[in-house]
Design an enzyme around this catalytic site. Structure first.
Site: not given
Ligand code: NAD
Length: 461
Positions: A117, A190, A212, A246, A336
């Site tokens: 994002n 994530g 995070e 997020c 979310e």
């Molecule tokens: P995600 O958890 O789907 O992916 C994050 C990362 O994990 C990516 O690089 C992806 O390649 C990897 N990944 C995905 N599935 C995996 C698996 N099964 N095994 C290992 N790695 C895997 O998150 P997203 O869709 O990229 O981001 C959205 C989420 O992130 C939302 O929930 C948002 O609130 C959160 N977020 C949190 C913050 C924060 O600072 N706390 C900031 C931005 C986004």
């Protein structure tokens, strides 16, 4: 990249780290300056990639992705010497003559996994923390924002030696491969679901983690407010990056007495920001991909859409939308939202809101709008959340004196500014002694009567 190549990179990083170079302050400063230069030289390409991935308006992209990171670098460069210096702490008399210190020491090779994002900022800002603390890093940007992932990879490969900073592009398979390697720290941004997978993998090697994560951020609006300023702040925070933030307010909890007045003004402000047809606004982003577009479209089916609701699948557009007559049982309140849809629920009694939120997972952010100071303190004291704003939304993120992170389901650990340095450093406790005195009474055979020993301990500890 296959398993063998990955192992090779990680092993070489461990060797480079143990040779000591990344720990030297002059090296860290030089590399941070290189990163700054790399970002400045590639600014246009980064903005273009963000536009292609998310339709990010240049102003939003620059301020939320580039400026934030440059500010982190500048601040780190200013503070690195004082942060990295061992801190002397008091030494009890029992250890006389001696002195005690906390030595911040880098972990080694760290793995940074980013989301889509804010794909540039959320991969590179943790990297700044890893660098200022003296670590080597492997960065895994999100494959979902693939244009930005490519730019990040190009920059890292062009400006840095993989012995020090390497990049691995890819999705689940590549991340799983990375997780099977021995890193000394994992920094993950994530969703909560994947966060658990990361932590499980880290637990196998006892690798420390920062998670995070996300969640549903409540935005509570009391009746004692400045309506216009409240709405301007909330609407900007909600529809920035088309709600894919997020810490965006996930839903509004509005005091019953003010609800109709507030809803009347929301439309005016959305129009003021994005025009009569936000589709034509150069300042309004798009949904990242079809999967998320269809997920969000499903959420439009419940309640009554009172503002927006227009969707255009071909351009992944969802208008800034407000939905009334939503209940806690609706689907939109169970996950979310992470998009430009704002459900509204009214309340009468703030105490009931507090009890209700106690039963929910702890959110990453919590927003409360009210002029009433005792209500403000009540909310802050009684509801736990990663961070919070009173009469603002998102603002706490921009102050790098405030550690940014979640609690409970929204994550663990924090970063930004000094907190980034602390996150990527182990605090090593060090006692230095001379050979001057060595009281016999501490050694066996123990001859000092316990009664006397207790008195001595009171005096010397
Ligand atoms: P995600 O958890 O789907 O992916 C994050 C990362 O994990 C990516 O690089 C992806 O390649 C990897 N990944 C995905 N599935 C995996 C698996 N099964 N095994 C290992 N790695 C895997 O998150 P997203 O869709 O990229 O981001 C959205 C989420 O992130 C939302 O929930 C948002 O609130 C959160 N977020 C949190 C913050 C924060 O600072 N706390 C900031 C931005 C986004």
């Amino acid at each position: 990249m296959n398993q063998k190549q990955l192992l090779n990179i990680v092993n070489k990083q461990h060797d480079f780290f143990f040779a000591g170079t990344p720990k030297e302050i002059t090296f860290r400063v030089k590399q941070l300056n290189i990163l700054k230069k790399a970002i400045e030289e590639n600014e246009d390409k980064i903005l273009e990639a963000l536009e292609l991935d998310l339709g990010k308006p240049a102003t939003e992209a620059y301020t939320t992705e580039i400026a934030v990171v440059l500010h982190e670098i500048d601040y780190a460069l200013k503070k690195i010497k004082s942060w990295a210096k061992p801190k002397k702490v008091r030494t009890p008399f029992i250890l006389f003559p001696g002195s005690s210190y906390i030595y911040p020491e880098p972990y080694g090779s760290v793995l940074i996994i980013g989301p889509w994002n804010y794909p540039f900022q959320l991969a590179i800002s943790p990297l700044v923390g890893a660098m200022v603390a003296g670590n080597c890093s492997v960065v895994k940007p999100s494959e979902v924002a693939h244009k930005t992932s490519r730019i990040i990879a190009n920059i890292i490969r062009e400006y840095f030696d993989p012995l020090y900073i390497a990049v691995v592009e890819g999705g689940v398979e590549e991340t799983q491969m990375l997780l099977s390697q021995k890193f000394n720290y994992i920094f993950f941004t994530g969703g909560t679901y994947v966060g658990k997978i990361i932590m499980e993998a880290a637990a196998k090697r006892l690798t420390p983690v920062t998670l995070e994560l996300g969640g549903k951020n409540p935005c509570i609006i009391d009746e004692d407010i400045d309506i216009e300023k409240t709405l301007r702040r909330i609407i900007w925070a909600k529809y920035l990056n088309a709600g894919q933030t997020c810490i965006a307010p996930d839903y509004l909890l509005i005091q019953k007495n003010i609800k109709s007045k507030l809803l009347l003004s929301i439309e005016t402000i959305i129009e003021e920001f994005y025009g009569k047809d936000p589709f034509k606004s150069p300042d309004y982003a798009r949904i990242i991909n079809e999967k998320h577009y269809f997920r969000l479209s499903e959420l439009l089916k419940e309640g009554d859409i009172i503002i927006g609701g227009t969707t255009k699948p071909d351009s992944l557009y969802i208008a800034p939308t407000v939905i009334d007559n939503i209940s806690w049982n609706n689907k939109i309140m169970g996950e979310e939202i992470f998009g430009p849809i704002l459900p509204v629920i009214e309340y009468e009694d703030l105490n009931k809101v507090i009890s209700l939120l106690h039963a929910k997972p702890k959110s990453l952010a919590l927003y409360f709008f009210s002029k009433n100071k005792s209500k403000q303190e009540k909310i802050l004291k009684e509801i736990s959340s990663g961070g919070a704003c009173i009469n603002d939304a998102l603002g706490h993120f921009t102050n790098n004196k405030l550690p940014f992170g979640g609690v409970g389901d929204s994550g663990m650990g924090a970063y930004h500014g000094k907190a980034s340095f602390d996150t990527f450093s182990h605090r090593k406790s060090v006692l230095k002694r001379s050979f001057f005195v060595d009281p016999q009474m501490k050694y066996p055979p123990y001859k000092t009567p316990l009664k006397y020993l207790k008195k001595v301990l009171k005096f010397v500890s």
